[in-house]
Design a protein around this motif. Sequence first.
Motif, short mmCIF file in Angstrom:
data_model
loop_
_atom_site.label_atom_id
_atom_site.label_comp_id
_atom_site.label_asym_id
_atom_site.label_seq_id
_atom_site.Cartn_x
_atom_site.Cartn_y
_atom_site.Cartn_z
N ALA A 93 1.29 3.69 -13.08
CA ALA A 93 1.24 3.32 -14.50
C ALA A 93 -0.11 3.66 -15.10
O ALA A 93 -0.20 4.13 -16.22
N ALA A 94 -1.16 3.41 -14.36
CA ALA A 94 -2.50 3.63 -14.92
C ALA A 94 -3.51 3.74 -13.80
O ALA A 94 -3.26 3.29 -12.72
N GLU A 140 0.83 -1.21 0.00
CA GLU A 140 0.00 0.00 0.00
C GLU A 140 0.86 1.26 0.00
O GLU A 140 0.55 2.23 -0.69
N ALA A 141 1.94 1.23 0.77
CA ALA A 141 2.82 2.40 0.84
C ALA A 141 3.38 2.72 -0.54
O ALA A 141 3.40 3.88 -0.96
N ALA A 142 3.82 1.69 -1.25
CA ALA A 142 4.42 1.93 -2.57
C ALA A 142 3.38 2.44 -3.56
O ALA A 142 3.67 3.32 -4.37
N SER A 143 2.15 1.93 -3.46
CA SER A 143 1.07 2.43 -4.33
C SER A 143 0.78 3.89 -4.01
O SER A 143 0.60 4.71 -4.91
N ALA A 144 0.72 4.20 -2.72
CA ALA A 144 0.42 5.56 -2.30
C ALA A 144 1.51 6.52 -2.78
O ALA A 144 1.22 7.62 -3.27
N TYR A 145 2.75 6.09 -2.66
CA TYR A 145 3.87 6.93 -3.10
C TYR A 145 3.77 7.19 -4.60
O TYR A 145 3.94 8.32 -5.07
N ALA A 146 3.47 6.13 -5.37
CA ALA A 146 3.37 6.27 -6.82
C ALA A 146 2.24 7.23 -7.18
O ALA A 146 2.39 8.08 -8.07
N ALA A 147 1.12 7.14 -6.47
CA ALA A 147 -0.01 8.02 -6.77
C ALA A 147 0.35 9.47 -6.45
O ALA A 147 0.07 10.38 -7.21
N LYS A 148 1.02 9.65 -5.30
CA LYS A 148 1.40 10.99 -4.85
C LYS A 148 2.37 11.66 -5.81
O LYS A 148 2.32 12.84 -6.05
N HIS A 149 3.27 10.87 -6.34
CA HIS A 149 4.33 11.45 -7.16
C HIS A 149 4.07 11.29 -8.65
O HIS A 149 4.98 11.40 -9.46
N LYS A 204 3.58 8.71 -10.45
CA LYS A 204 4.40 7.69 -11.10
C LYS A 204 3.61 6.43 -11.41
O LYS A 204 4.15 5.49 -11.95
#
Lengths: 241, 329, 95
Positions: free
Chosen positions: B328-329, B315-324, B326
């Motif tokens: 994919a889709a 979840e942390a990695a997904s949240a980071y990707a959404a925030k920044h 990054k």
Amino acid sequence: MNRVPATAAPAALALGDDALVLSHRLGEWAGHAPVLEEEVALANIALDLLGQARVLLSLVGDEDELAYLREERAFRNLQLVEQPNGDFAQTIARQLYFSTYQELLYGQLAAGDGEFAPLAAKAVKEVAYHRDHAEHWTLRLGDGTPESHERMQRGCDALWRFTGEMFQPVEGVDADWQKLENAWRESVGAVLQRATLIVPEGPRGGAWTAGAGRQGLHTEPFGRMIAEMQHLHRSHPGATW
Amino acid sequence: MATAAAHRTTAEAQAAEAERTAAHEAAFDAAVAADERIEPRDWMPDAYRASLVRQMAQHAHSEIIGMQPEANWITRAPSLRRKAILMAKVQDEAGHGLYLYSAAETLGTGREELLDKLHSGRQKYSSIFNYPTLTWADVGAIGWLVDGAAITNQVPLCRCSYGPYARAMVRICKEESFHQRQGYELLLHLSNGTPEQHAMAQDAVDRWWWPSLMMFGPPDDESAHSAQSMTWKIKRHSNDELRQRFVDIAVPQAEALGLTLPDPDLRWNEVRGHYDFGAIDWDEFWDVLKGNGPCNEQRISQRRTAHEEGAWVREAASAYAAKHGKAAA
Amino acid sequence: MTHSDWPLWEVFVRSRRGLSHTHAGSLHAPDAEMALRNARDLYTRRSEGVSLWVVPSTAITASSPDEKDPFFEPAADKPYRHPTFYEIPEGVRHL
């Protein structure tokens, strides 16, 4: 295997034990990682470290005798690397602290013309990847969810007190320790800041004047770790595997 | 009348649809018969799709559950060389699980869903991993016998009719070639070692032999999915055929090891040109399959715990990707 | 955001310089940077590659198998695009 002169043996043991012990701890993750991709990543790092350990220990003597038949007090690894895995955040904090140190130290050794230059030149590439892995995860956990942020901060805080030992000069290692420490603080500080984490402020060493891992003084979990590691080998004296 | 016209249109549409399906089916059958590969977006019968997802998922689950019995010995491996080999092998199993989940995902079933089915017991993994690794020699016996049986099963799958599965199997078989050899070498070393080491090796082979033979599945006349899978070329040889092939290969290998196999009925049959072997205890097989094996609970609970305890990391990695920005889709 | 299901990425590996990237398989990752690292660990751990591409699976537009005939069959009856279509007298070289 070519042995190093006796003067370089303490250095080979210290660096070799760091790699051996951290590899063992990372091996404990097998089958327990948070996602399959990370099973593969952690095993890669563990295998790199084990490879380094085998080369370094073989410079001093028989790798298996050294790994399996020494008593706890004879191990020269940093207390940092023997700390239990904890949660994934604590493992990543340990990786960040240690791989940053290892990359800077091996970078210095590779640039020199000492005993360890060729080995360091190979290892520094592996270690650069370990540091990259640790940084990427520190950012994601630090700046991920409130829960991951809290866990990552806790991991960094808990291990901070083991970081001072890294910059204690190791006999036979030709490094500029002050420069190493400054560069480490700068590098780790920058990553923690980007990860929205606070650089811990507490003491970076124990109050015990007898010393720490480099003097063969370890933390309690280490005894159990090597008991498990050495048990089978020691149960069959003289056998080969 | 309007309704009659509508009926006729519906009937016509249905007839046209049936014709299209028949054409698709004919094309599919012809492709399979001609040994061509079926690819993800091709038309395929629903049952073929379901059968493949089931088999690939079960195969992937077996790889990742199969990490556990061997990982059990990583921290106790008795030499640094063996430790490196074992870590690399367990790592490969995680990798092979990944290849197979990817292959299954080409049919539209996500990994999360497949893992969920594993964790809740709705999908199976190979029963062999419900046996414990009690001594170091078990690591060798798994490499030699369990991987040996798996390879016998898997090599024909490299020609499986479904392209992504066949390609994953090519990669897996190539990588696994060291797995069996390291196990054999490990046992050979023990067999030629101290009396205690030799006894350890013999004990491990005694315990792993029969479960390894069960890995090929029930006898042909009791195998639920076999016939259809053979027609579809998802499977290339029958369970009994592969089991016999494995026994024929393993017997001389055991002799070279200086170890015996725990079957008094094992002997060369000149007429058949194969080894005869004793009756397999199928009650044990079905019992372990149903969940009564020595480690069923332990394996699934470790897997489930790792997954649940890893949720906050994912979840942390997904949240980071959404925030920044990054993601994919 | 509370979802732990990472998106799927397709991995392409260049096995050595001079060759093009070839599809190797897929994997899950939260973002492109991690996808690249996971691809390195998974698909090149036996020195299978010197360069990697990762592409979100959703970004790929594929031709449909139903359009196979209009897409690919018209190319089959144009043998004059291939050098073997032409007859050259024996003994003529460098053609």
